[in-house]
Structure formats: C-alpha cells, structure tokens
Design a protein around this motif. Structure first.
Motif, short mmCIF file in Angstrom:
data_model
loop_
_atom_site.label_atom_id
_atom_site.label_comp_id
_atom_site.label_asym_id
_atom_site.label_seq_id
_atom_site.Cartn_x
_atom_site.Cartn_y
_atom_site.Cartn_z
N MET A 159 0.83 -1.19 0.00
CA MET A 159 0.00 0.00 0.00
C MET A 159 0.87 1.25 0.00
SD MET A 159 -1.65 2.63 1.68
CE MET A 159 -1.05 2.39 3.30
N VAL A 160 0.61 2.14 -0.97
CA VAL A 160 1.39 3.38 -1.08
C VAL A 160 0.50 4.63 -1.11
CG1 VAL A 160 3.35 2.28 -2.23
CG2 VAL A 160 1.47 3.22 -3.61
N GLY A 161 -0.80 4.46 -1.21
CA GLY A 161 -1.69 5.60 -1.40
C GLY A 161 -1.92 6.45 -0.17
N ILE A 162 -1.91 5.85 0.99
CA ILE A 162 -2.07 6.59 2.24
C ILE A 162 -0.76 6.48 3.00
CG2 ILE A 162 -3.39 6.86 4.38
CD1 ILE A 162 -5.69 5.36 3.05
N ARG A 163 -0.27 7.60 3.48
CA ARG A 163 0.97 7.57 4.23
C ARG A 163 0.78 8.32 5.54
NH1 ARG A 163 6.91 9.70 3.90
NH2 ARG A 163 5.85 11.61 4.41
N HIS A 164 1.44 7.82 6.57
CA HIS A 164 1.40 8.44 7.89
C HIS A 164 2.79 8.96 8.19
CE1 HIS A 164 0.81 7.84 12.50
NE2 HIS A 164 0.54 9.07 12.15
N PHE A 165 2.94 10.27 8.20
CA PHE A 165 4.22 10.90 8.53
C PHE A 165 4.28 10.99 10.04
CE2 PHE A 165 7.06 14.58 9.10
CZ PHE A 165 8.15 14.12 8.37
N SER A 166 5.06 10.10 10.64
CA SER A 166 5.08 9.96 12.09
C SER A 166 6.47 9.55 12.54
CB SER A 166 4.06 8.90 12.50
OG SER A 166 4.42 7.66 11.92
N PRO A 167 6.69 9.55 13.85
CA PRO A 167 7.99 9.08 14.35
C PRO A 167 8.24 7.64 13.90
CG PRO A 167 6.71 10.11 16.10
CD PRO A 167 5.80 9.98 14.92
#
Length: 179
Positions: A159-167
């Motif tokens: 899966m590449v469509g949703i990304r979570h920019f997080s630690p």
C-alpha cells in the motif's frame, strides 16, 4: 435526519467508494508533533502534505500509463477555499516549472481545479474519505475506514496511497501496510 440514519448513509456511501474498482485513494496523515516547521507549523504541514499527494498521484499516472502503453494525464480537484486556492495554485505552478523535491510533474495537468463542495457530490465523497481517515487516526474508529481502505493505491510491493508521517517505529495499520 437522526444520527443512526446519518451513520447508515455514511456507511452505504463508504461501501460504494470501497467497491469502485477503478478509483484510487491518496492521503497524507501528518503527526504535527513530528514536523519541523520553520515557516509556521500549519502552512508548512499543509504544503508538505499537498506535495506528497501530488508526487504520489504523479507516480500513479506515470506507472499506470506505462503499464497500459499510453500517456495518462490527471487533474487535481480541491474544495474551494479562497486563501488556500491562491497558495496551492502558486505551489502547483512552481511544481510544473521546477518539479518537487523528488520528481518532475509531467502527468498532472494545470493547477488544481477549485469547486464548491456543496455543488459536487464527488468532492463530498472525497470529504467522506478524509473524515473516515481522520476518525481512524484521532479516535481509532475503523468502521468507515475499513470500507474505503481497499481503494488506497497499492503497488506490487504494498500500500502506497495513504501515508502516515510519524515518528519511526509507528505500528499503526497504515505504517505497517506501507512499503
């Protein structure tokens, strides 16, 4: 309309979205505490997220076109907000001229088209996706999210469509499913 009827309607609409086999979902979720924002946290975060979505949509069009043997073009459609429309138009013009940090923009035509979400059901459907994703991250609610999640763009690697920019080390479903 009562709460149970509204929720039933949202579920039916999310099921419709989840079953659109040709639709792809792109979203960027930013943990604001993880962002270094010298230009001000709210604008920097929004600009960062917009850039990431533009890049992923560009990659999608490029790869899908290559796979089908044709050159594909796409258009961004955004809910109309006078302040944001000027900023995003300017940013997209810069992308067309100079590219982003990671790629040139060759398959997304023009600048975003801004429409009043009250006048177009497709923007309202996009709003429903945003609502489902937000509720998933803020409240751990999975009902609507699970219904739309199949439309998140995927490659052979995941899966590449949703990304979570997080630690680093985040164990949420998005980070786990992301390549």
């Amino acid at each position: 309309m009562g709460k149970s009827k509204r929720l039933s309607l949202l579920r039916r609409l999310a099921d419709i979205i989840g079953n659109w086999s040709d639709a792809r979902l792109f979203a960027e979720v930013v943990d604001k505490s993880h962002v270094y924002a010298p230009a001000g946290p709210s604008w920097y975060t929004f600009e960062y997220a917009f850039t990431e979505i533009v890049q992923r949509f560009e990659y999608f069009l490029r790869h899908k076109g290559r796979a089908s043997g044709e050159s594909l073009s796409g258009l961004l459609i955004q809910d109309n907000n006078e302040t944001m429309s000027k900023k995003l138009t300017s940013l997209m013009r810069k992308f067309h001229k100079d590219g982003t940090k990671w790629t040139d923009i060759d398959h997304i035509i023009e600048t975003p088209l801004f429409v009043d979400s009250q006048l177009t059901s497709m923007v309202q459907m996009a709003d429903l996706c945003g609502y489902a994703i937000r509720r998933f991250f803020e409240n751990g609610e999975t009902d609507l999210f699970d219904r739309i999640y199949p439309r998140a763009d995927r490659t052979a690697r995941g899966m590449v469509g949703i990304r979570h920019f997080s630690p680093s080390g985040c164990k949420c479903r998005i980070c786990t499913d992301h390549t």
